[in-house]
Design a protein around this motif. Structure first.
Motif, PDB file in Angstrom:
ATOM      1  N   GLY A 298       0.829  -1.297  -0.040  1.00 25.59           N
ATOM      2  CA  GLY A 298       0.019   0.064  -0.078  1.00 25.59           C
ATOM      3  C   GLY A 298       0.828   1.290   0.052  1.00 25.59           C
ATOM      4  O   GLY A 298       0.251   2.374  -0.080  1.00 25.59           O
ATOM      5  N   TRP A 299       2.137   1.217   0.515  1.00 30.51           N
ATOM      6  CA  TRP A 299       3.023   2.460   0.592  1.00 30.51           C
ATOM      7  C   TRP A 299       2.773   3.486  -0.624  1.00 30.51           C
ATOM      8  O   TRP A 299       2.600   4.669  -0.372  1.00 30.51           O
ATOM      9  CB  TRP A 299       4.215   2.350   0.585  1.00 30.51           C
ATOM     10  CG  TRP A 299       4.529   1.012   1.793  1.00 30.51           C
ATOM     11  CD1 TRP A 299       4.815  -0.031   1.678  1.00 30.51           C
ATOM     12  CD2 TRP A 299       4.718   1.342   3.204  1.00 30.51           C
ATOM     13  NE1 TRP A 299       5.022  -1.026   2.922  1.00 30.51           N
ATOM     14  CE2 TRP A 299       4.812   0.161   3.909  1.00 30.51           C
ATOM     15  CE3 TRP A 299       4.327   2.546   3.917  1.00 30.51           C
ATOM     16  CZ2 TRP A 299       5.000  -0.110   5.334  1.00 30.51           C
ATOM     17  CZ3 TRP A 299       4.558   2.192   5.470  1.00 30.51           C
ATOM     18  CH2 TRP A 299       4.838   0.919   5.984  1.00 30.51           C
ATOM     19  N   LEU A 300       2.809   2.941  -1.723  1.00 32.05           N
ATOM     20  CA  LEU A 300       3.012   3.621  -3.035  1.00 32.05           C
ATOM     21  C   LEU A 300       1.811   3.984  -3.889  1.00 32.05           C
ATOM     22  O   LEU A 300       1.742   4.325  -4.984  1.00 32.05           O
ATOM     23  CB  LEU A 300       4.147   3.618  -3.896  1.00 32.05           C
ATOM     24  CG  LEU A 300       5.309   4.104  -3.260  1.00 32.05           C
ATOM     25  CD1 LEU A 300       6.593   3.455  -4.395  1.00 32.05           C
ATOM     26  CD2 LEU A 300       5.853   5.215  -2.817  1.00 32.05           C
ATOM     27  N   ALA A 385       1.222  13.884  -7.000  1.00 37.67           N
ATOM     28  CA  ALA A 385       1.597  12.723  -6.679  1.00 37.67           C
ATOM     29  C   ALA A 385       2.209  12.791  -5.211  1.00 37.67           C
ATOM     30  O   ALA A 385       2.190  11.815  -4.416  1.00 37.67           O
ATOM     31  CB  ALA A 385       2.925  12.337  -7.458  1.00 37.67           C
ATOM     32  N   THR A 386       2.847  13.860  -4.982  1.00 37.29           N
ATOM     33  CA  THR A 386       3.325  14.225  -3.672  1.00 37.29           C
ATOM     34  C   THR A 386       2.197  14.182  -2.443  1.00 37.29           C
ATOM     35  O   THR A 386       2.477  13.408  -1.569  1.00 37.29           O
ATOM     36  CB  THR A 386       4.048  15.539  -3.390  1.00 37.29           C
ATOM     37  OG1 THR A 386       5.241  15.766  -4.379  1.00 37.29           O
ATOM     38  CG2 THR A 386       4.640  15.746  -1.923  1.00 37.29           C
ATOM     39  N   VAL A 387       0.970  14.599  -2.735  1.00 35.90           N
ATOM     40  CA  VAL A 387       0.105  14.672  -1.892  1.00 35.90           C
ATOM     41  C   VAL A 387      -0.595  13.274  -1.661  1.00 35.90           C
ATOM     42  O   VAL A 387      -0.822  12.614  -0.412  1.00 35.90           O
ATOM     43  CB  VAL A 387      -1.148  15.681  -2.097  1.00 35.90           C
ATOM     44  CG1 VAL A 387      -2.300  15.633  -1.442  1.00 35.90           C
ATOM     45  CG2 VAL A 387      -0.587  17.110  -2.007  1.00 35.90           C
ATOM     46  N   ALA A 388      -0.883  12.566  -2.626  1.00 32.78           N
ATOM     47  CA  ALA A 388      -1.455  11.326  -2.728  1.00 32.78           C
ATOM     48  C   ALA A 388      -0.382  10.272  -2.201  1.00 32.78           C
ATOM     49  O   ALA A 388      -0.910   9.469  -1.487  1.00 32.78           O
ATOM     50  CB  ALA A 388      -1.924  10.854  -4.145  1.00 32.78           C
ATOM     51  N   GLY A 389       0.782  10.336  -2.368  1.00 32.86           N
ATOM     52  CA  GLY A 389       1.755   9.543  -1.938  1.00 32.86           C
ATOM     53  C   GLY A 389       1.927   9.543  -0.235  1.00 32.86           C
ATOM     54  O   GLY A 389       2.129   8.635   0.172  1.00 32.86           O
ATOM     55  N   THR A 390       1.694  10.750  -0.105  1.00 31.41           N
ATOM     56  CA  THR A 390       2.009  11.094   1.553  1.00 31.41           C
ATOM     57  C   THR A 390       0.738  10.628   2.235  1.00 31.41           C
ATOM     58  O   THR A 390       0.892  10.120   3.227  1.00 31.41           O
ATOM     59  CB  THR A 390       2.209  12.664   1.595  1.00 31.41           C
ATOM     60  OG1 THR A 390       3.271  13.092   1.122  1.00 31.41           O
ATOM     61  CG2 THR A 390       2.304  13.006   3.237  1.00 31.41           C
ATOM     62  N   LEU A 441      12.043   9.546  -0.301  1.00 32.95           N
ATOM     63  CA  LEU A 441      11.527   9.547   1.444  1.00 32.95           C
ATOM     64  C   LEU A 441      10.474   8.484   1.312  1.00 32.95           C
ATOM     65  O   LEU A 441      10.206   7.733   2.551  1.00 32.95           O
ATOM     66  CB  LEU A 441      11.250  10.767   1.780  1.00 32.95           C
ATOM     67  CG  LEU A 441      10.833  11.065   3.254  1.00 32.95           C
ATOM     68  CD1 LEU A 441      11.674  10.449   4.329  1.00 32.95           C
ATOM     69  CD2 LEU A 441      10.465  12.358   3.502  1.00 32.95           C
ATOM     70  N   LEU A 442       9.414   8.693   0.484  1.00 34.05           N
ATOM     71  CA  LEU A 442       8.388   7.694   0.386  1.00 34.05           C
ATOM     72  C   LEU A 442       8.924   6.026   0.159  1.00 34.05           C
ATOM     73  O   LEU A 442       7.999   5.085   0.497  1.00 34.05           O
ATOM     74  CB  LEU A 442       7.291   7.927  -0.927  1.00 34.05           C
ATOM     75  CG  LEU A 442       6.717   9.495  -0.852  1.00 34.05           C
ATOM     76  CD1 LEU A 442       5.604   9.627  -1.901  1.00 34.05           C
ATOM     77  CD2 LEU A 442       5.841   9.475   0.622  1.00 34.05           C
ATOM     78  N   LEU A 443       9.904   5.830  -0.547  1.00 34.06           N
ATOM     79  CA  LEU A 443      10.404   4.613  -0.652  1.00 34.06           C
ATOM     80  C   LEU A 443      11.091   4.066   0.562  1.00 34.06           C
ATOM     81  O   LEU A 443      11.319   2.763   0.479  1.00 34.06           O
ATOM     82  CB  LEU A 443      11.546   4.333  -1.740  1.00 34.06           C
ATOM     83  CG  LEU A 443      10.781   4.445  -3.412  1.00 34.06           C
ATOM     84  CD1 LEU A 443      11.885   4.962  -4.179  1.00 34.06           C
ATOM     85  CD2 LEU A 443       9.995   3.375  -3.440  1.00 34.06           C
ATOM     86  N   LEU A 444      11.378   4.950   1.574  1.00 29.74           N
ATOM     87  CA  LEU A 444      12.062   4.416   2.804  1.00 29.74           C
ATOM     88  C   LEU A 444      11.244   3.218   3.412  1.00 29.74           C
ATOM     89  O   LEU A 444      12.050   2.346   3.760  1.00 29.74           O
ATOM     90  CB  LEU A 444      12.562   5.770   3.586  1.00 29.74           C
ATOM     91  CG  LEU A 444      13.232   5.583   4.935  1.00 29.74           C
ATOM     92  CD1 LEU A 444      14.570   4.952   4.210  1.00 29.74           C
ATOM     93  CD2 LEU A 444      13.580   6.910   5.735  1.00 29.74           C
ATOM     94  N   ALA A 445      10.036   3.453   3.615  1.00 27.41           N
ATOM     95  CA  ALA A 445       9.383   2.727   4.460  1.00 27.41           C
ATOM     96  C   ALA A 445       9.177   1.228   3.957  1.00 27.41           C
ATOM     97  O   ALA A 445       9.726   0.190   4.402  1.00 27.41           O
ATOM     98  CB  ALA A 445       7.959   3.249   4.932  1.00 27.41           C
ATOM     99  N   PRO A 446       8.743   1.057   2.637  1.00 25.68           N
ATOM    100  CA  PRO A 446       8.852  -0.137   1.899  1.00 25.68           C
ATOM    101  C   PRO A 446      10.238  -0.689   1.745  1.00 25.68           C
ATOM    102  O   PRO A 446      10.496  -1.978   1.774  1.00 25.68           O
ATOM    103  CB  PRO A 446       8.093   0.246   0.496  1.00 25.68           C
ATOM    104  CG  PRO A 446       8.170   1.671   0.342  1.00 25.68           C
ATOM    105  CD  PRO A 446       8.222   2.325   1.677  1.00 25.68           C
TER     106      PRO A 446
END
Length: 672
Positions: A298-300, A385-390, A441-446
């Motif tokens: 679900g992350w991205l 993409a920034t808003v939705a990805g966050t 940064l969004l890729l950091l968790a996955p």
């Protein structure tokens, strides 16, 4: 090889994927012992190989088509029976899926976008898990991705061969996991009809599509037709059915039943569908961001959705825009998978979302490609993409309780990126750097979850990416939350503190091969990828102790039965659960068969079938002291009737629960 030389980023992607999927792979032992046992049986008998038999006697198939197991069984025939010949092909399939995803995104949006898609797929936790496991999903994903790749090639020149090859790959996917492979079909068909003609006309495009459909049907139905045309007495019972029909397996157990509810699933009795449950949590539009599925895929999803919507707006699905067909095919596969997985009411497990991962990753690549176009359009796509990805990242962080410190960091970074995107045009390079940093940064968790998958055994029936407590149940505490049994128990099967899988019956043999676990008996001796592992103390999934039903009376009871049978003429022992005897088949090739299906409740064999098997000498002994695993109140009866009949007419032996049915065929028929 030429493509690798011209595009070094692809080589790097494949190297990273290979490292993640192969690192310490022997740690996973036999992974899903149900399939590993079937692989051993299939590797020792060409009849069992052809029909996908779980047991060496060819009494019952597994509950899936055998293509993925064929690959593993052939590998075992070449390299010997141990875990790595089973698992390495899976890792190579996962790596190939990454390469193909990179390429079909690159063809539409350029190398940077392709690289972003590849990275997103490599670092999707569930992708890491299924690429290190022996479930058929790695092959399903590869076939689905290859079908899209051939479609994209076909959209470039309109040649018939590409759409036919796409159909062939869907057919192969069907031979791996049946109806799950068909989720890509609507998007591919619509994309070809809409975007492929380019002066040829709709009739030509329809003819090409029908040819591809014929190829898909010919490949996909080859094995089912073989089973259908073979007399029932000359083949195994079709696992997972109550009528021994391959069409029931296709249409019900592995088909519509998975979507609208079936016995054994949360929508058909049996429970288990709650948040963090075995069935992926409550169905609904936010299921993919919930406790069970969010950390897996679900992350991205927000970035993927933003990319798909942006591409729809930009292309307006114009036929003269080559990206229109790409969007219909990839976006169609994404939407079909996302909707099916979000609302499925039948038997659905979290690792199924691995089939969604490549299409989500591809749309992430599309978002990157559109954002890199610059100008006002690029800024809008980047901001969306920034808003939705966050939003999706924060939702998954909240659902899983993971990396609590990351949420405020992501929120502040997103605000900063939106400010940078609003800066004057001369600062375009700064905007690109800000978007790249945000994606990182969004890729950091996955990425963290992907790497953590390597720290523990991804084994048992339900593979999951992430930390050890992210298996069944997801999130802190694992299965059932706090007190759920610790890391060793969160992945369904396995004793406390140890990885799940095959129970160890005694001291293992010497260590064999680099990094290999203790060896067990091996049909071809030592060699070939090291030695076969033993994997902890617990049983496999659904194995119960005395009276627990997962097998019948536990390991000791089966050992006693096997010893008794060996001293009294031999022959196959029938029990209820296939999974319950998988360890015995793996360890020694025991002549034992589960006639009630996976847990003992899926396959409702008839008394007449049992009588025929006894008369033909395929079954002599029955252990009738267990009723099967699964959930006792889920409404399925499995082999209960047949076991009851065996108790009535069989001769009791000195082993509790073991009955001798020699000469009892007519008495069994008389009970009908």
């Amino acid at each position: 090889m030429r493509a690798l030389g011209e595009r070094p980023e692809l080589l790097v992607l494949l190297a990273i994927a290979g490292l993640l999927y192969l690192w310490a792979l022997s740690r996973n032992g036999w992974a899903n012992t149900y399939y590993s046992a079937a692989v051993r049986s299939m590797s020792e008998s060409w009849h069992g190989f052809l029909y996908g038999s779980f047991d060496a006697g060819g009494l019952m198939t597994v509950d899936k088509p055998p293509l993925a197991l064929w690959v593993q069984a052939l590998s075992v025939r070449v390299f010997g029976f141990s875990s790595l010949p089973i698992l390495v092909p899976q890792a190579l399939m996962g790596t190939a899926s990454v390469g193909l995803t990179y390429d079909f995104v690159r063809r539409a949006f350029g190398r940077v976008a392709g690289c972003a898609a590849g990275v997103a797929l490599v670092l999707t936790p569930v992708t890491v898990a299924i690429s290190r496991h022996n479930n058929p999903d790695a092959l399903l994903v590869l076939c689905s991705v290859a079908a899209i790749w051939f479609l994209v090639r076909g959209l470039e020149d309109g040649r018939t061969k590409w759409i036919v090859l796409s159909g062939v790959m869907i057919g192969l996917g069907f031979e791996a996991k049946m109806g799950a492979a068909l989720l890509v079909v609507p998007g591919i068909a619509l994309a070809w009809l809409w975007a492929a003609p380019r002066g040829r006309g709709l009739l030509d495009a329809t003819r090409q599509l029908l040819t591809a459909g014929a190829a898909m049907a010919a490949v996909g139905l080859a094995w089912p037709l073989l089973v259908w045309l073979t007399p029932a007495v000359d083949r195994p019972w079709v696992g997972g059915t109550s009528d021994n029909s391959i069409w029931s397996l296709i249409l019900d157990y592995n088909g519509i039943g998975r979507l609208d509810g079936q016995l054994g699933g949360p929508g058909g009795g049996g429970g288990g569908g709650g948040p963090g449950g075995v069935f992926g949590g409550e169905s609904g539009p936010l299921r993919l961001l919930g406790q069970s599925l969010g950390g897996q895929v679900g992350w991205l999803l927000g970035v993927a959705l933003a990319g798909g919507i942006a591409l729809l707006v930009v292309s307006r699905l114009r036929r003269d825009d080559r990206r229109s067909g790409w969007l219909i095919a990839v976006g169609g596969a994404f939407l079909a998978s996302a909707v099916a997985f979000s609302f499925a009411q039948g038997i659905f497990h979290p690792y199924y979302v691995s089939a969604l991962a490549p299409f989500a990753a591809a749309l992430v690549g599309a978002a990157v490609g559109l954002a890199l176009e610059g100008g006002a359009r690029g800024r809008v796509v980047g901001a969306a993409a920034t808003v939705a990805g966050t939003a999706t990242t924060l939702a998954v962080l909240h659902a899983t309780g993971a990396m609590g410190w990351l949420a405020p960091v992501v929120g502040l970074a997103a605000a900063a990126v939106l400010v940078v995107l609003a800066l004057p045009a001369p600062l375009a390079k700064l905007r690109t750097a800000a978007l790249a940093a945000m994606l990182g940064l969004l890729l950091l968790a996955p990425a963290s979850w992907a790497v953590q998958t390597l720290d523990h055994a991804t084994s048992g029936t339900f593979p999951a990416g992430g930390p050890a407590d992210a298996g069944i149940g997801g999130g802190p505490g694992g299965r059932g939350g706090p007190g759920g049994g610790g890391p060793g128990a969160t992945r369904m099967g396995g004793g406390p503190g140890g990885p799940p899988g095959v129970a160890q019956r005694g001291p293992g043999a010497a260590q064999g091969g680099f990094g290999a676990p203790p060896a067990m008996s091996q049909r071809r001796g030592q060699g070939g990828f090291g030695s076969p592992p033993s994997t902890g103390r617990g049983g496999g999934a659904f194995r119960g102790g005395p009276g627990g039903g997962g097998m019948f009376g536990g390991e000791q009871a089966l050992d006693e039965a096997l010893a008794y049978v060996a001293q009294h003429g031999g022959g196959t022992i029938a029990v209820s659960s296939q999974q319950g005897v998988s360890a015995s088949i793996i360890q020694s090739g025991a002549q034992v068969a589960g006639i009630g299906g996976f847990s003992g409740r899926e396959s409702e064999v008839t008394v007449e079938w049992l009588a025929d098997a006894v008369e033909r000498g395929r079954i002599r002994w029955v252990i009738a002291s267990g009723s099967g695993g699964g959930m006792p109140s889920d409404g399925r009866t499995g082999a209960t009737t047949a076991m009851g009949a065996a108790q009535q007419v069989g001769t009791e032996t000195a082993v509790d629960g073991l009955y001798d049915l020699q000469g009892a065929a007519d008495a069994l028929r008389a009970l009908e």
